[in-house]
Design an enzyme around this catalytic site. Structure first.
Site, mmCIF file in Angstrom:
data_model
loop_
_atom_site.group_PDB
_atom_site.id
_atom_site.type_symbol
_atom_site.label_atom_id
_atom_site.label_comp_id
_atom_site.label_asym_id
_atom_site.label_seq_id
_atom_site.Cartn_x
_atom_site.Cartn_y
_atom_site.Cartn_z
ATOM 1 N N SER A 140 4.852 6.209 1.483
ATOM 2 C CA SER A 140 4.346 4.860 1.716
ATOM 3 C C SER A 140 4.770 4.285 3.059
ATOM 4 C CB SER A 140 4.858 3.931 0.600
ATOM 5 O OG SER A 140 4.494 2.593 0.836
ATOM 6 N N ASP A 149 0.827 -1.199 0.000
ATOM 7 C CA ASP A 149 0.000 0.000 0.000
ATOM 8 C C ASP A 149 0.863 1.250 0.000
ATOM 9 O OD1 ASP A 149 -2.981 -0.617 0.225
ATOM 10 O OD2 ASP A 149 -2.094 -2.021 1.631
ATOM 11 N N THR A 150 0.421 2.230 -0.777
ATOM 12 C CA THR A 150 1.195 3.437 -1.029
ATOM 13 C C THR A 150 0.215 4.529 -1.431
ATOM 14 O OG1 THR A 150 3.058 2.119 -1.836
ATOM 15 C CG2 THR A 150 3.017 4.415 -2.511
ATOM 16 N N VAL A 151 0.620 5.808 -1.316
ATOM 17 C CA VAL A 151 -0.161 6.873 -1.945
ATOM 18 C C VAL A 151 0.715 7.591 -2.945
ATOM 19 C CG1 VAL A 151 -1.713 7.197 0.011
ATOM 20 C CG2 VAL A 151 0.350 8.604 -0.147
#
Length: 535
Positions: free
Chosen positions: A375, A356-358
């Site tokens: 992240s 998961d990351t933005v």
């Protein structure tokens, strides 16, 4: 032109400034900063801080950051490596003595000293217009006043519940009666708000020294880690400006951050795909997807063999992205069948599941363009919460190995192999498009699919993000449901093993700068909860 009878949305158009992120509150915060006189970098940090509050499974100040920034009128791209290092006591011998035979994603040994706050502060000092306290104000308000949980955030949160239950502090603060918050529940992080306020008032030193650092160290030591306050104090300067790497593809200059990030895979894959004629069947044809999968298999093989911290081992970036090498890779790809076995690159068995990351991007009215990614690695990182400071700690160290002699073997003060990669497309010395596709190991595959969708097949920015995706993983090809069954059948006949997946691949944002008409064109991935906004 899209079919207005079909589900979907149009790209967003504006003339002065634009932001695209994975959450509406973050996009709005970025636009507000722009309208108040901040530049693209100020807005990007503000949006990222908001995402640390409202998308806590994906990012946070306990994580890492990479950034590509194209200052207007300077004809260059600036790269920031904000990834943290392993503590001084992190040796393979120590981890083996503690009973590990491989890296454990929920172990304190997989927590590297976070680099994000160091990166934010250095970027702000070098290129920002606004002070950090003003930039962090929207995130502080949302942390203290609460924010409703959105659907994709809830889905990820629910899936991470077993991890959160392993840590008493995380369970107390992120679960209610043992369950994730429901969609629409207002979630508060008042302790995190206090920490963000301290960073805004006193800079990165407030995070890496003093009571906040002491809380993180005490938490990690209690969980079996070797971390010390000296490790965190050294983290104050861990972020560094580095020379970006780039390659020319279809007359465009595509920029990436150098290793320890995985951006070289994008350049290698584009080098291979650029030698292929565009198939007549379009972007969802079996031939196009087959070539892309085969190219990715070769590139990821090389990643697992060679990618590591260049300050401690040699990473052959020039060779892996050279025309000579990518030509040899192209020769291995047969349009009529999948490779049964890959040519050896060494130790290519390691490919953990998605993370998961933005990712977010911002362009301001002066033409400054920012491509920004932050992240925790896996969902909620290590799942270890430093409760007194409200910091969820990443597990980037899970990217290390314990095999002696491997380039990516864990070592004191070493950076792990990183998956997060912002992208920037330049044309004739001007920023054309900051872009990125989240999704951990999927990111190079996602970036090259997106770039090809837009620049090769002519899909607009939003449609290029919307198009169904696939990814070779663990001997199979993970297929999103939107790929036609007839194409899936053809891929199977070529020798692939298609596998439908529950969650879609990644999520992305992009802003195309139409210099001729003075228009910004933005897109935001429907696989996330976000949007693009401009003014």
């Amino acid at each position: 032109m899209r079919d207005f009878h079909a589900p979907g949305r149009s790209p967003v158009l504006a003339t002065r400034g634009m932001a695209a992120t994975s959450m509406p509150a973050a996009t709005l915060a970025a636009v507000d900063i722009l309208r108040a006189g901040g530049n693209a970098l100020d807005a990007a940090i503000a949006a990222c801080a908001v995402l640390a509050v409202v998308e806590p499974q994906s990012t946070g100040i306990g994580g890492d950051c990479f950034c590509l920034y194209a200052p207007a009128g300077q004809g260059k791209v600036v790269a920031m490596n904000g990834s943290g290092r392993a503590p001084a006591g992190a040796t393979p011998e120590k981890l083996r003595a503690d009973g590990l035979t491989a890296m454990d994603p929920t172990s304190a040994h997989s927590v590297t000293v976070p680099g994000a706050v160091s990166a934010w502060a250095k970027l702000n000092a070098a290129y920002g217009r606004m002070p950090l306290d003003r930039i962090l104000a929207p995130a502080i308000r949302l942390a203290e006043e609460g924010h409703p949980v959105h659907p994709r955030v809830h889905s990820d949160w629910e899936a991470a519940t077993p991890k959160l239950k392993k840590n008493a502090a995380a369970s107390r603060n992120f679960l209610k009666d043992g369950k994730a918050p429901a969609v629409g529940d207002v979630f508060y992080q008042k302790t995190l708000g206090k920490t963000l306020r301290a960073i805004g008032e006193n800079g990165a030193r407030a995070f890496y020294e003093g009571e906040i650092a002491a809380d993180m160290v005490a938490t990690l030591r209690a969980a079996g880690g070797t971390h010390t306050e000296a490790d965190f104090a050294n983290g104050l300067d861990v972020a560094e400006f580095v020379e970006p790497i780039h390659a020319n593809w279809k007359g465009l200059d595509v920029y990436q951050c150098p290793p320890n990030g995985s951006g070289l895979l994008v350049l290698s894959m584009l080098g291979v795909l650029g030698q292929c004629e565009t198939p007549e069947g379009g972007p969802l044809s079996a031939t196009r997807l087959h070539r892309h999968v085969e190219t990715a298999r070769l590139a990821y093989r090389d990643r697992d063999a060679f990618l590591a911290d260049p300050s401690q081992v040699e990473v052959p970036v020039a060779k892996l992205t050279s025309a000579e090498y990518t030509t040899k890779l192209r020769a291995l790809i047969d349009d009529e069948k999948a490779m049964r076995e890959l040519p050896p690159a060494g130790l290519a068995e390691y490919l953990p599941v998605h993370r998961d990351t933005v990712y977010l991007c911002v362009v301001d009215e002066d033409g400054n363009a920012c491509s920004f990614i932050n992240s925790l690695f896996e969902s909620f990182g290590s799942g270890i919460l430093a409760e007194q400071s409200g910091v969820m700690l990443q597990n980037r160290g899970y990217g290390f190995r314990l095999q002696d002699g491997h380039p990516n073997c864990i070592a004191p003060n070493k950076r792990p192999m990183h998956t997060i990669i912002p992208g920037m497309v330049m044309e004739n010395g001007r920023a054309l498009m900051p872009y990125g596709v989240m999704g951990g190991h999927f990111q190079p595959m996602g970036q090259t699919l997106f770039l090809s969708n837009h620049f090769e097949y002519g899909l607009d920015v939003q449609a290029a993000l919307d198009l169904p995706r696939l990814f070779p993983y663990a001997g199979k090809v993970q297929i999103e449901r939107g790929i036609p069954s007839s194409v899936v059948d053809q891929l199977s006949r070529l020798g692939h093993t298609p596998e439908l997946i529950d969650k879609p691949h990644g999520g992305g944002q992009a802003i195309l700068i139409d210099h001729e008409r003075g228009v910004l064109i933005g897109g935001s991935d429907p696989r996330k909860d976000g949007c693009a906004l401009g003014y």
